[in-house]
Write a protein that holds these residues in place. Structure first.
Motif, PDB file in Angstrom:
ATOM      1  N   PRO A 278       0.835  -1.201   0.000  1.00 36.88           N
ATOM      2  CA  PRO A 278       0.000   0.000   0.000  1.00 36.88           C
ATOM      3  C   PRO A 278       0.870   1.251   0.000  1.00 36.88           C
ATOM      4  N   ALA A 279       0.410   2.294  -0.677  1.00 38.82           N
ATOM      5  CA  ALA A 279       1.176   3.533  -0.756  1.00 38.82           C
ATOM      6  C   ALA A 279       1.186   4.232   0.599  1.00 38.82           C
ATOM      7  N   VAL A 280       2.381   4.600   1.062  1.00 35.34           N
ATOM      8  CA  VAL A 280       2.559   5.223   2.380  1.00 35.34           C
ATOM      9  C   VAL A 280       1.659   4.490   3.380  1.00 35.34           C
ATOM     10  N   TRP A 281       1.999   3.258   3.619  1.00 36.94           N
ATOM     11  CA  TRP A 281       1.182   2.296   4.359  1.00 36.94           C
ATOM     12  C   TRP A 281       0.882   2.807   5.765  1.00 36.94           C
ATOM     13  N   ASN A 282      -0.385   2.904   6.095  1.00 39.93           N
ATOM     14  CA  ASN A 282      -0.794   3.323   7.430  1.00 39.93           C
ATOM     15  C   ASN A 282      -1.882   2.389   7.943  1.00 39.93           C
ATOM     16  N   GLU A 283      -1.841   2.085   9.223  1.00 37.07           N
ATOM     17  CA  GLU A 283      -2.823   1.217   9.859  1.00 37.07           C
ATOM     18  C   GLU A 283      -3.124   1.745  11.259  1.00 37.07           C
ATOM     19  N   ASN A 284      -4.203   1.238  11.846  1.00 39.86           N
ATOM     20  CA  ASN A 284      -4.541   1.563  13.224  1.00 39.86           C
ATOM     21  C   ASN A 284      -3.800   0.619  14.157  1.00 39.86           C
ATOM     22  N   GLY A 285      -3.185   1.180  15.194  1.00 40.49           N
ATOM     23  CA  GLY A 285      -2.460   0.324  16.118  1.00 40.49           C
ATOM     24  C   GLY A 285      -1.620   1.122  17.090  1.00 40.49           C
ATOM     25  N   ILE A 286      -0.626   0.457  17.629  1.00 35.43           N
ATOM     26  CA  ILE A 286       0.267   1.058  18.614  1.00 35.43           C
ATOM     27  C   ILE A 286       1.691   0.624  18.317  1.00 35.43           C
ATOM     28  N   GLY A 287       2.634   1.491  18.595  1.00 33.74           N
ATOM     29  CA  GLY A 287       4.029   1.167  18.329  1.00 33.74           C
ATOM     30  C   GLY A 287       4.961   1.853  19.297  1.00 33.74           C
ATOM     31  N   ILE A 288       6.139   1.273  19.453  1.00 35.44           N
ATOM     32  CA  ILE A 288       7.199   1.898  20.229  1.00 35.44           C
ATOM     33  C   ILE A 288       8.334   2.247  19.277  1.00 35.44           C
ATOM     34  N   PHE A 289       9.108   3.265  19.642  1.00 32.18           N
ATOM     35  CA  PHE A 289      10.191   3.725  18.781  1.00 32.18           C
ATOM     36  C   PHE A 289      11.228   4.434  19.632  1.00 32.18           C
ATOM     37  N   GLY A 290      12.403   4.633  19.056  1.00 30.83           N
ATOM     38  CA  GLY A 290      13.442   5.353  19.773  1.00 30.83           C
ATOM     39  C   GLY A 290      14.741   5.390  19.003  1.00 30.83           C
ATOM     40  N   GLU A 291      15.693   6.108  19.558  1.00 28.42           N
ATOM     41  CA  GLU A 291      17.013   6.268  18.953  1.00 28.42           C
ATOM     42  C   GLU A 291      18.077   6.055  20.015  1.00 28.42           C
ATOM     43  N   VAL A 292      19.022   5.166  19.729  1.00 32.76           N
ATOM     44  CA  VAL A 292      20.120   4.881  20.645  1.00 32.76           C
ATOM     45  C   VAL A 292      21.402   4.811  19.818  1.00 32.76           C
ATOM     46  N   ALA A 293      22.303   5.765  20.056  1.00 34.11           N
ATOM     47  CA  ALA A 293      23.614   5.766  19.394  1.00 34.11           C
ATOM     48  C   ALA A 293      23.482   5.652  17.869  1.00 34.11           C
ATOM     49  N   ASN A 294      22.608   6.450  17.275  1.00 36.23           N
ATOM     50  CA  ASN A 294      22.372   6.516  15.831  1.00 36.23           C
ATOM     51  C   ASN A 294      21.659   5.281  15.284  1.00 36.23           C
ATOM     52  N   PHE A 295      21.217   4.384  16.157  1.00 37.02           N
ATOM     53  CA  PHE A 295      20.330   3.294  15.766  1.00 37.02           C
ATOM     54  C   PHE A 295      18.891   3.739  16.025  1.00 37.02           C
ATOM     55  N   HIS A 296      18.014   3.521  15.027  1.00 37.51           N
ATOM     56  CA  HIS A 296      16.598   3.854  15.161  1.00 37.51           C
ATOM     57  C   HIS A 296      15.788   2.565  15.082  1.00 37.51           C
ATOM     58  N   TYR A 297      14.935   2.343  16.065  1.00 38.22           N
ATOM     59  CA  TYR A 297      14.148   1.116  16.090  1.00 38.22           C
ATOM     60  C   TYR A 297      12.660   1.438  16.152  1.00 38.22           C
TER      61      TYR A 297
END
Length: 467
Positions: free
Chosen positions: A226-245
């Motif tokens: 899907p184009a610029v795929w978006n869905e309903n939900g929940i997520g976690i994210f962050g940046e540690v020492a130039n790593f993005h998860y």
């Protein structure tokens, strides 16, 4: 003394001097007494002048402080209002208009192409944001595609062998592309929930006109996701020492709308008021570097069943599991731009889904509704920013896109009709940093010997800004 005016103090001084002169006039005949009286009067006069100057300075300081307090008290409500409202509000927008001239085939059986030119108000996107405090914020992104909403008549030559279909899309659609609330107490950890972007495919990250070199977003990705795929939900994210998860739990796809030409992309549940969530999907992504600002490498993985989200649940008992792996890289250094992505996907029970869709009233998948059990796609784009060598803000580029939504099928032989390669070259011109004008020309190759190569040309203009 502070309440006595300056004029009153001067009058008192004059009166004191007059009294002194009058009291000493009696002894004016005595020279020594007269001299002493004069000296005393001069000393008293000097003391009174000093006292008067001090009082005047104190009065001026008090007046200045009072004026400053008055001005501050008048301005303070306005300043608080600005800080609590407008300074926390953000607005962004981007969009594009394109012109294309393509050689196309009337349907999947046609081997003689004809040329067709089209204009398209491709998209206008508005983004609204609000920063509640240092940790909480929200963002809403609304996309207007192809100029409006309503009922449109569409000609489908690749799924229905050349039929006209009515669709409630308007020559376009208006949809929420993002509506999320984020809680981010630190750079290392954050939570977002609502309607969120899935980190699968580079278009979810690089979807503004200045972030990709081609006139249109990459065709290879559109043939799988899907184009610029978006869905309903929940997520976690962050940046540690130039790593993005990122890690997410989101609503899954609906296999009723899987199609031959774009694999599972049409299974994105955006047609109905409610999104079925009996089958959820799970996404993880890890990047090193930042694709939006420069060089980076990254990978993502998507897993989810799809049959539970069908409206006609009695048509299919198999899971219809979708797995997608994406690997991407970018090198942006000085004038050099190099980006690439590889997508690989699998779909279990693809034959069962094909048969269920053929016998579900209203879906009209057509007789030629073969679904790939495996799919793959990739692109590579390379560019040189000539503004590093000249005063002209132009980037020249070359690009290759490849997609094969029918890499493998469960039974039978996969047709090569949907295995496509696009090779192109073009320019991006930036009259100002917020506007890009693009031109691209290339050739499309179909992996069927009887189908000739076709040529295409495209022009586009895009903008982006933020307040």
């Amino acid at each position: 003394m502070k309440s006595i005016s300056k004029h009153a103090k001067l009058n008192m001084l004059a009166l004191a001097i007059a009294c002194a002169f009058s009291s000493s006039a009696v002894s004016a005949s005595d020279p020594e007494a007269l001299a002493a009286a004069i000296a005393k009067q001069e000393a008293e006069l000097t003391a009174l002048k000093t006292q008067l100057q001090q009082l005047a300075q104190q009065q001026a300081l008090a007046t200045s402080q009072a004026d400053q307090v008055a001005v501050t008290s008048k301005q303070k409500p306005l300043g608080d209002s600005q800080t609590s409202h407008w300074d926390k509000f953000s607005f962004k927008s981007y969009g594009s208009v394109i012109y294309t001239s393509d050689e196309y085939f009337d349907n999947v059986q046609d081997t003689s192409p004809e040329r067709r030119s089209r204009f398209d108000l491709e998209r206008i996107v508005t983004e609204f944001g609000y920063q509640f405090n240092d940790e909480w914020d929200m963002e809403v992104e609304i996309e207007y595609e192809h100029g409006g909403t309503g009922t449109a008549l569409e000609y489908d030559g690749f799924d229905e062998f050349g039929e006209f279909e009515a669709e409630v899309e308007a020559g376009g659609e208006v949809m929420i592309e993002k509506a999320q609330i984020r809680y981010r107490p630190s750079d290392a950890f954050g939570v977002k929930f609502g309607n969120i972007h899935l980190p699968v495919g580079l278009s979810s990250t690089l979807h503004k006109p200045s972030q990709y070199l081609t006139v249109q977003r990459h065709k290879s990705e559109a043939a799988m996701l899907p184009a610029v795929w978006n869905e309903n939900g929940i997520g976690i994210f962050g940046e540690v020492a130039n790593f993005h998860y990122q890690a997410q739990v989101v609503s899954g796809l609906n296999s009723e709308y899987f199609r031959t030409y774009d694999w599972v992309a049409s299974g994105h549940q955006k047609r109905f008021e409610h999104v079925n969530a009996d089958d959820l999907a799970y996404v993880i992504r890890l990047d090193y570097g930042n694709f939006k600002t420069g060089s980076a490498i990254g990978a993502s993985y998507y897993y989810g069943n799809t049959s539970g989200n069908r409206h006609k649940t009695n048509k299919l008992s198999a899971d219809g599991t979708v797995e997608i792996l994406s690997v991407a890289g970018a090198f942006v250094e000085g004038p050099w731009i190099l980006r690439g992505q590889y997508l690989y996907g699998t779909l279990s029970d693809s034959d069962a889904i094909t048969q269920a869709n053929k016998t579900t009233p209203g879906l009209k998948p057509g007789n030629f509704a073969q679904l790939g059990s495996k799919s793959e796609a990739f692109f590579v784009e390379a560019g040189v920013d000539l503004s590093h060598f000249t005063s002209v803000p132009v980037t020249v580029f070359a690009n290759i896109d490849y997609s094969n939504p029918l890499k493998e099928v469960e039974t039978g032989t996969a047709t090569k009709r949907y295995e496509n390669t696009w090779i192109s070259a073009g320019v991006n011109y930036f009259p100002i940093p917020e506007i890009v004008i693009k031109a691209e020309a290339g050739v499309q190759q179909v992996a069927v010997a009887s189908i000739p190569d076709t040529n295409f040309f495209a022009l586009g203009v895009g903008y982006q800004f933020s307040l």
